[in-house]
Design an enzyme around this catalytic site. Structure first.
Site, PDB file in Angstrom:
ATOM      1  N   GLU A 163       0.863  -1.179   0.000  1.00  0.00           N
ATOM      2  CA  GLU A 163       0.000   0.000   0.000  1.00  0.00           C
ATOM      3  C   GLU A 163       0.909   1.242   0.000  1.00  0.00           C
ATOM      4  O   GLU A 163       1.908   1.274   0.728  1.00  0.00           O
ATOM      5  CB  GLU A 163      -0.827  -0.052   1.286  1.00  0.00           C
TER       6      GLU A 163
ATOM      7  N   ASP B 211      14.094  -3.488  13.578  1.00  0.00           N
ATOM      8  CA  ASP B 211      15.058  -2.603  12.894  1.00  0.00           C
ATOM      9  C   ASP B 211      14.557  -1.169  13.023  1.00  0.00           C
ATOM     10  O   ASP B 211      14.442  -0.429  12.041  1.00  0.00           O
ATOM     11  CB  ASP B 211      15.164  -3.016  11.416  1.00  0.00           C
TER      12      ASP B 211
HETATM   13  P1  ADP Z   1      14.763  -0.364   1.926  1.00  0.00           P
HETATM   14  O1  ADP Z   1      14.218  -1.736   2.226  1.00  0.00           O
HETATM   15  O2  ADP Z   1      15.440  -0.305   0.608  1.00  0.00           O
HETATM   16  O3  ADP Z   1      15.603   0.194   3.058  1.00  0.00           O
HETATM   17  P2  ADP Z   1      12.444   1.161   2.835  1.00  0.00           P
HETATM   18  O4  ADP Z   1      11.381   0.159   3.149  1.00  0.00           O
HETATM   19  O5  ADP Z   1      13.170   1.740   4.000  1.00  0.00           O
HETATM   20  O6  ADP Z   1      13.477   0.592   1.752  1.00  0.00           O
HETATM   21  O7  ADP Z   1      11.744   2.328   1.978  1.00  0.00           O
HETATM   22  C1  ADP Z   1      12.493   3.386   1.398  1.00  0.00           C
HETATM   23  C2  ADP Z   1      11.776   4.708   1.617  1.00  0.00           C
HETATM   24  O8  ADP Z   1      10.522   4.680   0.957  1.00  0.00           O
HETATM   25  C3  ADP Z   1      11.454   4.972   3.071  1.00  0.00           C
HETATM   26  O9  ADP Z   1      12.459   5.710   3.692  1.00  0.00           O
HETATM   27  C4  ADP Z   1      10.153   5.731   3.024  1.00  0.00           C
HETATM   28  O10 ADP Z   1      10.398   7.129   2.935  1.00  0.00           O
HETATM   29  C5  ADP Z   1       9.512   5.295   1.747  1.00  0.00           C
HETATM   30  N1  ADP Z   1       8.436   4.300   1.978  1.00  0.00           N
HETATM   31  C6  ADP Z   1       8.556   3.093   2.573  1.00  0.00           C
HETATM   32  N2  ADP Z   1       7.401   2.423   2.568  1.00  0.00           N
HETATM   33  C7  ADP Z   1       6.500   3.238   1.976  1.00  0.00           C
HETATM   34  C8  ADP Z   1       5.107   3.126   1.661  1.00  0.00           C
HETATM   35  N3  ADP Z   1       4.413   2.020   1.946  1.00  0.00           N
HETATM   36  N4  ADP Z   1       4.511   4.166   1.063  1.00  0.00           N
HETATM   37  C9  ADP Z   1       5.209   5.271   0.727  1.00  0.00           C
HETATM   38  N5  ADP Z   1       6.511   5.429   0.967  1.00  0.00           N
HETATM   39  C10 ADP Z   1       7.154   4.443   1.591  1.00  0.00           C
END
Ligand code: ADP
Length: 291
Positions: A94, A196
């Site tokens: 989502e 984490d």
């Molecule tokens: P990675 O696994 O590469 O570390 P993240 O899950 O931390 O990636 O996501 C990268 C960035 O994307 C996050 O810092 C956040 O700002 C954004 N993000 C993460 N999940 C969502 C989401 N469901 N909707 C919108 N933006 C998101």
């Protein structure tokens, strides 16, 4: 090879409706994967993509997000689907619009509520990853043994294979021997942890409601989650006050904090090298000075 046709088909299959990407925008901020916002027909999704070796990592992330979502304590992005083909793997979530309004008190209270969700054993039904490093979650009834073998011990062995021998391993060996003293019989409730929880994995949606994402979930000592919030900063005094009001911490947290954060510092050493070696050695020396 272009992964988007398979991703689009997987979304259509998961949602039971037609889907076509009208707009695709890169999202920055991640450490490991490429991330995208995709939109079409009034739907919006957040997509992480990596090579095909990361399929298991995305399956594990889905399991962690689903478990946290099921507790209804803290908002997490709802997983839509994940998949792998010959060249790529992906996770579709989502899309959540993040806002500027923060509510650290609510985040603290909701994290405490998450931590009140417990299991009978430490660990998790599957191994997952911490950053890109495997995180071993074999079930255990002995917290000290779990932390020694699957957390510090695993990272120390990895550090040895990465060439970090000498002082780090000497201190590490001594620390492992003194772990029972440092944990002094601690048998915490096996709480559901994010695993984490640094400030890059927490945000607030447009309505100001807390959101946590990118978990490395397992059942363990809730102090490990709290310790990590302190490692890189970004969580306010209101957050800690609200957490402690909702779920007070026991004596000795300050010392255990170093022991729990050592796991993440060793992981950063294994992932990034550099100054994390000195930091890990200093933390070990500090802990050993107390026994
Ligand atoms: P990675 O696994 O590469 O570390 P993240 O899950 O931390 O990636 O996501 C990268 C960035 O994307 C996050 O810092 C956040 O700002 C954004 N993000 C993460 N999940 C969502 C989401 N469901 N909707 C919108 N933006 C998101």
């Amino acid at each position: 090879m272009n992964p988007w046709p398979d991703i689009t088909a997987a979304i259509a299959h998961a949602t039971g409706g037609a889907f076509r990407i009208e707009q695709r925008t890169p999202v920055g901020g991640g450490c490991i994967n490429s991330a995208w916002r995709i939109e079409g027909q009034g739907q919006r999704y957040f997509v992480k993509i990596n090579n095909s070796a990361f399929g298991g990592m995305f399956a594990a992330e889905t399991a962690g997000l689903s478990a946290i979502a099921a507790t209804r304590t803290l908002r997490v992005p709802h997983p839509v689907c994940h998949g792998t083909n010959r060249n790529a793997s992906w996770l579709v979530l989502e899309y959540i619009e993040f806002g500027r309004k923060s509510n650290m008190r609510l985040l603290g209270a909701q994290l405490a509520a998450l931590h009140r969700v417990t299991s009978r054993h430490y660990g998790w039904p599957h191994d997952n990853t911490i950053g890109a490093t495997p995180q071993i979650n074999t079930a255990s009834d002995d917290w000290c043994a779990f932390w020694r073998e699957h957390r510090l011990g695993y990272q120390l062995k990895l550090a040895a294979t990465n060439g970090y021998v000498g002082r780090l391993q000497q201190l590490g060996g001594r620390l492992m021997n003194h772990l029972p003293e440092l944990l002094s019989g601690r048998r915490p409730q096996p709480s559901l942890l994010h695993g984490d929880l640094w400030s890059g994995n927490a945000a607030f949606d447009a309505g100001g409601e807390p959101v946590i994402f990118d978990p490395a979930a397992y059942y363990g000592d809730r102090e490990a989650d709290l310790a990590m919030t302190e490692l890189f900063g970004g969580f306010s005094a209101e957050f800690y006050a609200a957490y402690r009001e909702a779920y007070p911490l026991g004596a000795g947290y300050a010392r255990r904090k170093t022991l729990y954060n050592l796991y993440h510092v060793l992981n950063h050493l294994n992932l990034f090298g550099g100054g994390y070696l000195a930091q890990a050695e200093d933390m070990m020396a500090e802990l050993l000075a107390e026994v």
